[in-house]
Design a protein around this motif. Structure first.
Motif, mmCIF file in Angstrom:
data_model
loop_
_atom_site.group_PDB
_atom_site.id
_atom_site.type_symbol
_atom_site.label_atom_id
_atom_site.label_comp_id
_atom_site.label_asym_id
_atom_site.label_seq_id
_atom_site.Cartn_x
_atom_site.Cartn_y
_atom_site.Cartn_z
ATOM 1 N N THR A 6 0.845 -1.198 0.000
ATOM 2 C CA THR A 6 0.000 0.000 0.000
ATOM 3 C C THR A 6 0.878 1.244 0.000
ATOM 4 N N SER A 7 1.918 1.239 0.794
ATOM 5 C CA SER A 7 2.840 2.380 0.850
ATOM 6 C C SER A 7 3.518 2.601 -0.494
ATOM 7 N N LEU A 8 3.955 1.525 -1.121
ATOM 8 C CA LEU A 8 4.589 1.646 -2.428
ATOM 9 C C LEU A 8 3.609 2.176 -3.468
ATOM 10 N N LEU A 9 2.375 1.740 -3.400
ATOM 11 C CA LEU A 9 1.357 2.201 -4.331
ATOM 12 C C LEU A 9 1.098 3.698 -4.140
ATOM 13 N N VAL A 10 1.018 4.140 -2.897
ATOM 14 C CA VAL A 10 0.802 5.561 -2.600
ATOM 15 C C VAL A 10 1.988 6.381 -3.092
ATOM 16 N N ILE A 11 3.185 5.919 -2.868
ATOM 17 C CA ILE A 11 4.384 6.629 -3.324
ATOM 18 C C ILE A 11 4.411 6.710 -4.847
ATOM 19 N N ALA A 12 4.061 5.629 -5.510
ATOM 20 C CA ALA A 12 4.033 5.628 -6.972
ATOM 21 C C ALA A 12 2.998 6.613 -7.496
ATOM 22 N N MET A 13 1.829 6.652 -6.875
ATOM 23 C CA MET A 13 0.785 7.580 -7.306
ATOM 24 C C MET A 13 1.217 9.028 -7.080
ATOM 25 N N LEU A 14 1.819 9.313 -5.938
ATOM 26 C CA LEU A 14 2.303 10.664 -5.665
ATOM 27 C C LEU A 14 3.376 11.084 -6.656
ATOM 28 N N THR A 15 4.249 10.158 -6.984
ATOM 29 C CA THR A 15 5.301 10.454 -7.952
ATOM 30 C C THR A 15 4.700 10.808 -9.307
ATOM 31 N N LEU A 16 3.711 10.057 -9.730
ATOM 32 C CA LEU A 16 3.056 10.350 -11.007
ATOM 33 C C LEU A 16 2.346 11.699 -10.969
ATOM 34 N N LEU A 17 1.659 11.987 -9.874
ATOM 35 C CA LEU A 17 0.962 13.268 -9.755
ATOM 36 C C LEU A 17 1.939 14.435 -9.759
ATOM 37 N N LEU A 18 3.011 14.311 -9.021
ATOM 38 C CA LEU A 18 3.985 15.395 -8.944
ATOM 39 C C LEU A 18 4.750 15.562 -10.246
ATOM 40 N N SER A 19 4.988 14.483 -10.963
ATOM 41 C CA SER A 19 5.722 14.603 -12.226
ATOM 42 C C SER A 19 4.910 15.391 -13.249
ATOM 43 N N ASN A 20 3.602 15.369 -13.142
ATOM 44 C CA ASN A 20 2.763 16.166 -14.036
ATOM 45 C C ASN A 20 2.837 17.642 -13.696
ATOM 46 N N GLN A 21 3.229 17.981 -12.490
ATOM 47 C CA GLN A 21 3.302 19.370 -12.056
ATOM 48 C C GLN A 21 4.626 20.034 -12.423
ATOM 49 N N ILE A 22 5.622 19.252 -12.750
ATOM 50 C CA ILE A 22 6.928 19.794 -13.091
ATOM 51 C C ILE A 22 6.859 20.425 -14.475
ATOM 52 N N GLN A 23 7.299 21.665 -14.562
ATOM 53 C CA GLN A 23 7.289 22.355 -15.836
ATOM 54 C C GLN A 23 8.674 22.262 -16.471
ATOM 55 N N VAL A 24 8.672 21.999 -17.733
ATOM 56 C CA VAL A 24 9.918 21.920 -18.474
ATOM 57 C C VAL A 24 10.256 23.323 -18.963
ATOM 58 N N SER A 25 11.448 23.780 -18.645
ATOM 59 C CA SER A 25 11.830 25.109 -19.120
ATOM 60 C C SER A 25 12.337 25.000 -20.551
ATOM 61 N N VAL A 26 11.933 25.966 -21.334
ATOM 62 C CA VAL A 26 12.317 25.998 -22.733
ATOM 63 C C VAL A 26 13.240 27.189 -22.935
ATOM 64 N N ALA A 27 14.339 26.959 -23.562
ATOM 65 C CA ALA A 27 15.284 28.040 -23.812
ATOM 66 C C ALA A 27 14.680 29.023 -24.803
ATOM 67 N N VAL A 28 14.858 30.293 -24.508
ATOM 68 C CA VAL A 28 14.360 31.352 -25.383
ATOM 69 C C VAL A 28 15.500 31.788 -26.285
ATOM 70 N N THR A 29 15.223 31.893 -27.556
ATOM 71 C CA THR A 29 16.193 32.436 -28.485
ATOM 72 C C THR A 29 15.996 33.942 -28.513
ATOM 73 N N CYS A 30 16.990 34.669 -28.036
ATOM 74 C CA CYS A 30 16.890 36.126 -27.987
ATOM 75 C C CYS A 30 17.011 36.694 -29.394
ATOM 76 N N SER A 31 15.937 37.298 -29.821
ATOM 77 C CA SER A 31 15.899 37.898 -31.146
ATOM 78 C C SER A 31 15.010 39.135 -31.082
ATOM 79 N N PRO A 32 15.606 40.323 -31.134
ATOM 80 C CA PRO A 32 14.797 41.532 -31.051
ATOM 81 C C PRO A 32 13.782 41.656 -32.178
ATOM 82 N N VAL A 33 13.994 40.954 -33.269
ATOM 83 C CA VAL A 33 13.042 40.968 -34.375
ATOM 84 C C VAL A 33 11.695 40.403 -33.917
#
Length: 96
Positions: A6-33
């Motif tokens: 049960t503990s492992l199942l709860v940990i696995a579910m929390l991990t899946l839920l939290l992984s959806n909350q992580i935002q991937v940063s995208v590099a910005v190409t600086c272009s004044p245009v």
């Protein structure tokens, strides 16, 4: 044993839920245009910035300090109208 599974199942579910909350940063190409949609609003105090301008300005926000250091770009970005456009777009100019 049942508690361990049960503990492992709860940990696995929390991990899946939290992984959806992580935002991937995208590099910005600086272009004044990319800020071309803002030019009309920066050049004329009577012109309001468009949605496209505001979207691009917020996207390019990590680049603004570099633009303000560039003598060719500073005259557009770090002006009363440039600051007004940035504030209107909810992307105030950073302190660099």
């Amino acid at each position: 044993m049942k508690t361990t599974y049960t503990s492992l199942l709860v940990i696995a579910m929390l991990t899946l839920l939290l992984s959806n909350q992580i935002q991937v940063s995208v590099a910005v190409t600086c272009s004044p245009v990319q800020l071309a949609p803002c030019l009309g609003a920066i050049m004329s105090s009577s012109t309001q910035p468009s949605k496209a301008c505001c979207d691009k300005l917020r996207e390019q926000k990590p680049c603004l300090c570099g633009y303000m250091r560039d003598p060719n770009l500073r005259q557009y970005v770090n002006t009363p109208n440039g600051k007004k456009v940035a504030n209107t777009c909810d992307a105030p100019l950073p302190n660099c």
